[in-house]
Write a protein that holds these residues in place. Structure first.
Motif, PDB file in Angstrom:
ATOM      1  N   HIS A 367       0.943  -1.324  -0.213  1.00  0.00           N
ATOM      2  CA  HIS A 367      -0.057   0.040  -0.151  1.00  0.00           C
ATOM      3  C   HIS A 367       0.789   1.138  -0.065  1.00  0.00           C
ATOM      4  N   LEU A 368       1.930   1.163   0.828  1.00  0.00           N
ATOM      5  CA  LEU A 368       2.640   2.461   0.770  1.00  0.00           C
ATOM      6  C   LEU A 368       3.519   2.695  -0.719  1.00  0.00           C
ATOM      7  N   ALA A 369       3.831   1.443  -1.210  1.00  0.00           N
ATOM      8  CA  ALA A 369       4.525   1.426  -2.443  1.00  0.00           C
ATOM      9  C   ALA A 369       3.613   2.227  -3.623  1.00  0.00           C
ATOM     10  N   ALA A 370       2.307   1.845  -3.373  1.00  0.00           N
ATOM     11  CA  ALA A 370       1.419   2.186  -4.637  1.00  0.00           C
ATOM     12  C   ALA A 370       0.813   3.616  -4.281  1.00  0.00           C
ATOM     13  N   THR A 371       0.870   4.193  -3.201  1.00  0.00           N
ATOM     14  CA  THR A 371       0.269   5.562  -2.706  1.00  0.00           C
ATOM     15  C   THR A 371       1.184   6.598  -2.436  1.00  0.00           C
ATOM     16  N   THR A 372       2.260   6.170  -1.759  1.00  0.00           N
ATOM     17  CA  THR A 372       3.099   7.617  -1.187  1.00  0.00           C
ATOM     18  C   THR A 372       3.742   8.132  -1.991  1.00  0.00           C
ATOM     19  N   ARG A 373       3.682   9.747  -1.814  1.00  0.00           N
ATOM     20  CA  ARG A 373       4.479  10.702  -2.826  1.00  0.00           C
ATOM     21  C   ARG A 373       5.995  10.461  -2.436  1.00  0.00           C
ATOM     22  N   PRO A 374       6.588  10.807  -3.713  1.00  0.00           N
ATOM     23  CA  PRO A 374       8.269  10.996  -3.315  1.00  0.00           C
ATOM     24  C   PRO A 374       8.579  11.991  -2.087  1.00  0.00           C
TER      25      PRO A 374
END
Length: 819
Positions: A367-374
């Protein structure tokens, strides 16, 4: 030729036709990978179907031929075994035996490996219940010929048994996987891996299929099929390259296997293997964790479930950090967490998991990989602090880091990481890939954070010290530039970035200087002081040096080397503190050294002492009752004369003593003994090649003969070498001998780097004697199979050699070592 044409040829011409068609299929360049494995399985099916029809002619029904294991999955590599089961319904044993003979013998006649059995369905189920490996093979049972109903009934029964017995059999399967991993190691780090048996290999991929078949848990599927296919492709190429049914990817075969797969080189091949193994290993970790969770939940008694509300109990959630909670033994995201608005959340969750010693939930990481902004550049202070917290969490950091890396989060946070990810290190001293070594160094550095004023810089330097290995040239030079850029990107100020880049640039300086240079030479200490620049950086570099060595492998560090580095740091610290009014005198001899020197002077002959040395076992925080042997310290005092180094080293080689470290120095005698006398003092650490140490009196007697010329050391060593034939093996790189310019004001420093071998130091010493130079001091060390030595030499006038003469001496020594 199509697959149908190949099969038709086999059917037309029988066994010999099958052999010819099989050979054509394996040499077809246009077909490889899964299509070839499938075609080979189909070709073999057709041939065996014909054999079965001939073998059962006139036999009533109730017999079938079943493929199991890898053949059952339709995955035949060029040299794979044929795993076959002749299944029957209890027919006459003589008839069944005759059918088996007519099936097995043609297979053997073609030289194919065969793993066969003859059983009824009841017998097969009983054997599977007793032997987990048999049950795993039967899970992939596939009908080839004969009574289809018989095969289908067995498959249905085996799957039902497996699912019913899963709570008992899955822990047994996990234990088998753990035991195999302990024996074979981790595929993703081995230089000569076993593609099947090592952790992360094909056996683990098969185990994951078995878990899925139990319906109890399932493996993460993303990338798993591709990883398994990749390892099978490598095994196919290995079989074709070697002509053998082997799963071990030996060093000498990697270039050929890489060429078979159209890969650039052996390193590219290993990196592909490591990436696949990493996917399977991570999937295994996640899957077995899920199996444990499910089994624990099933163990809750029905009455307790009723007490908890009659239905499925609600898992307790304990907060760990902002947006991060613990649930059922894993770290997950809080319900209120908003990764799309919180770019620091991946690092915060990772740091919390590592600090708590808990795994990151697969769902949370994805979920973090799919949604987190840089993250913005430079990083906010919190992000940098969370990274430091993660790196300073010790051993749990490894699993958390691997979870982030599995979903690509590390390369997004640190783009330079991609160049070192899964990069092999072809060095016997290193036991990890570059990326894992960097994490291991951070783990080790976390133990030293109390020794430094800036633990954050130590931990980040540990993470980055080998980051330049992904680039051409000297990795320390390349890494200096990368470290400065990364430091600025993650939010360190200019001064801290400068320190980090200095640490990366000089991370090998202390260990190389301490083990290869004369620390009594002021020029040596001054060079290190100038490179380091300040006490704070020196402190950090000292801790980084030890962490790096400990994370490299067992051959890279010991209390002996630690004491050498500590001595150098002390001397450099004094210089940086301004204590340079007088050049440091050579270290005072110990009472024992002085006693030996005086005795040698008075007896005009060699005097020696043997003393066993030990150090605490690796990882012990306190000295334990079981010390780790260091070898034997051998002290030798000899009146100053030519030929001492080759004489001593030659005698040690004759007695099969391996030199681990060695120091040679000239010691002036006390004025009350002789105001002009000097004695050569040699301090060696040796180990007996076969475990039995010679007597000191015997060593001394041979040394006396060697010094007076009555002992032909070269002849003795040559006779021994001739008695033992040379073994084939890895071809070592050629030796390299160089002159270290400006390393000393009092002597010329000649560095030797070569493959360690019996009598090596004798050959070096003899070559230096033949060059008519005097060895002022020597610093010898062995790292794995590599000898790294430095010799401080002078001419007859006790002055450094002219540049041309020094180069000539180095050249002649290199030629002698190549011979």
């Amino acid at each position: 030729m199509t697959g149908t044409d190949v099969r038709n040829d086999a059917e037309d011409t029988g066994p010999s036709g099958y052999a010819a068609a099989r050979l054509r299929l394996l040499t077809e360049e246009a077909r490889s990978g899964p299509p070839r494995r499938t075609a080979l399985a189909e070709l073999t099916d057709d041939w065996l179907t014909g054999l079965f029809a001939a073998a059962t002619e006139g036999v009533a029904g109730g017999v079938s031929l079943v493929a199991v294991g890898g053949y059952g999955r339709g995955e035949l590599s060029p040299r794979s075994d044929l795993d076959l089961l002749l299944l029957h319904d209890g027919a006459d044993s003589g008839t069944v035996a005759a059918v088996a003979d007519r099936l097995w013998y043609p297979v053997w006649d073609l030289g194919l490996a065969l793993d066969h059995s003859v059983r009824t369905s009841a017998e097969a189920r009983k054997t599977a219940g007793d032997d987990l490996k048999v049950q795993l093979g039967l899970l992939d049972a596939r009908h080839i010929a004969g009574d289809l109903g018989l095969t289908s009934g067995l498959r249905t029964a085996i799957l039902a048994d497996w699912r019913n017995q899963a709570p008992k059999r899955l822990p047994e399967l996990q234990e088998l996987c753990v035991e195999r991993a302990e024996r074979q190691g981790e595929l993703q780090y081995l230089l000569e891996p076993d593609l099947k048996e090592a952790r992360g290999g094909l056996r683990d991929a098969t185990a994951l299929r078995a878990v899925a078949a139990s319906w109890l848990a399932d493996a993460p599927r993303e990338g798993l099929a591709d990883a398994r296919r990749s390892l099978l492709d490598v095994r196919d190429a290995l079989h074709l390259a070697t002509g053998r049914a082997t799963d071990r990817l030996a060093l000498q075969e990697q270039d050929q296997v890489a060429a078979e797969l159209d890969l650039l080189d052996a390193d590219t091949l290993l990196r592909q293997v490591y990436e696949s193994a990493r996917v399977i290993s991570y999937a295994s970790d996640v899957t077995w964790r899920e199996v444990g969770r499910v089994l624990r939940s099933r163990a809750v008694r029905p009455r307790l479930r009723a007490m908890l509300g009659g239905g499925k109990p609600v898992a307790e959630r304990s907060p760990l950090a902002e947006g991060v909670v613990e649930q059922d033994g894993e770290v997950v995201l809080a319900r209120a967490a908003r990764p799309e608005r919180d770019p620091v959340l991946p690092l915060r969750a990772a740091a919390a998991a590592a600090q708590a010693g808990l795994p990151l939930s697969l769902h949370a990481v994805r979920h973090l990989a799919a949604t987190t902004r840089p993250l913005p550049t430079p990083w906010p202070a919190e992000a940098r602090e969370q990274l430091v917290t993660l790196l300073g969490s010790g051993r749990p950091t490894v699993d958390v880091w691997e979870a982030l890396e599995a979903e690509g989060l590390i390369s997004r946070l640190l783009p330079d990481w991609e160049r070192v990810r899964c990069r092999p290190q072809r060095n016997a001293v290193h036991i990890w890939t570059v990326d894992r070594h960097l994490i291991e160094t951070a783990v080790r550095a976390s133990e030293f954070t109390r020794r430094v004023h800036r633990p954050d810089l130590l931990l980040v330097a540990a993470l980055l010290h080998d980051i330049g290995k992904g680039w051409p040239g000297d990795h320390s030079v390349a890494g200096e530039i990368i470290a400065k850029d990364v430091a600025a990107r993650i939010g360190f100020d200019h001064a801290d970035a400068a320190v980090l880049s200095t640490l990366v640039r000089h991370h090998l300086l202390l260990i190389e200087t301490a083990t290869r240079r004369d620390l009594d030479d002021p020029a040596t200490v001054r060079l290190v002081a100038d490179a380091v620049g300040g006490q704070g950086t020196l402190e950090l570099l000292h801790a980084l040096t030890e962490a790096d060595a400990l994370a490299t492998g067992p051959a890279a560090w010991s209390s002996w080397r630690g004491s050498l580095v500590a001595d150098l740091v002390k001397r450099v610290s004094a210089v940086l503190a301004g204590d340079t009014a007088d050049e440091p005198e050579p270290g005072a001899p110990t009472a024992e050294q002085e006693r030996l020197a005086i005795e040698a002077f008075r007896t005009r002959g060699p005097v020696l002492a043997l003393r066993a040395q030990t150090e605490p076992a690796a990882g012990d925080e306190e000295p334990s009752g079981a010390p780790e042997p260091l070898g034997v310290e051998l002290l030798i005092a000899v009146p100053d004369q030519p030929g001492v180094l080759p004489a001593v080293s030659g005698v040690l080689a004759m007695h099969r003593l391996t030199v681990r470290t060695a120091e040679l120095r000239s010691l002036r005698l006390p004025d009350d003994v002789d105001d002009d006398g000097t004695v050569l003092l040699l301090n060696w650490r040796v180990a007996a090649e076969y475990g039995s140490l010679p007597q000191a009196a015997r060593l001394r007697a041979d040394l006396v003969r060697a010094l007076d010329g009555s002992l032909d050391i070269a002849g003795r060593l040559a006779e021994r070498d001739a008695a033992y034939p040379r073994r084939r093996g890895w071809v070592a790189p050629p030796p390299r001998v160089t002159v270290a310019s400006a390393a000393s004001r009092h002597a010329t420093v000649i560095e030797v780097r070569t493959q360690d071998a019996p009598g090596l130091l004798f050959r070096i010493g003899r070559a230096l004697e033949e060059a008519a130079v005097r060895v002022r001091s020597a610093h010898v060390s062995t790292l794995g199979s590599n000898a790294v030595d430095a010799f401080y030499v002078t001419g007859a006038d006790h002055a450094p050699l002219p540049a041309a003469e020094a180069a000539a001496v180095a050249g002649r020594l290199e030629e002698a070592l190549r011979a």
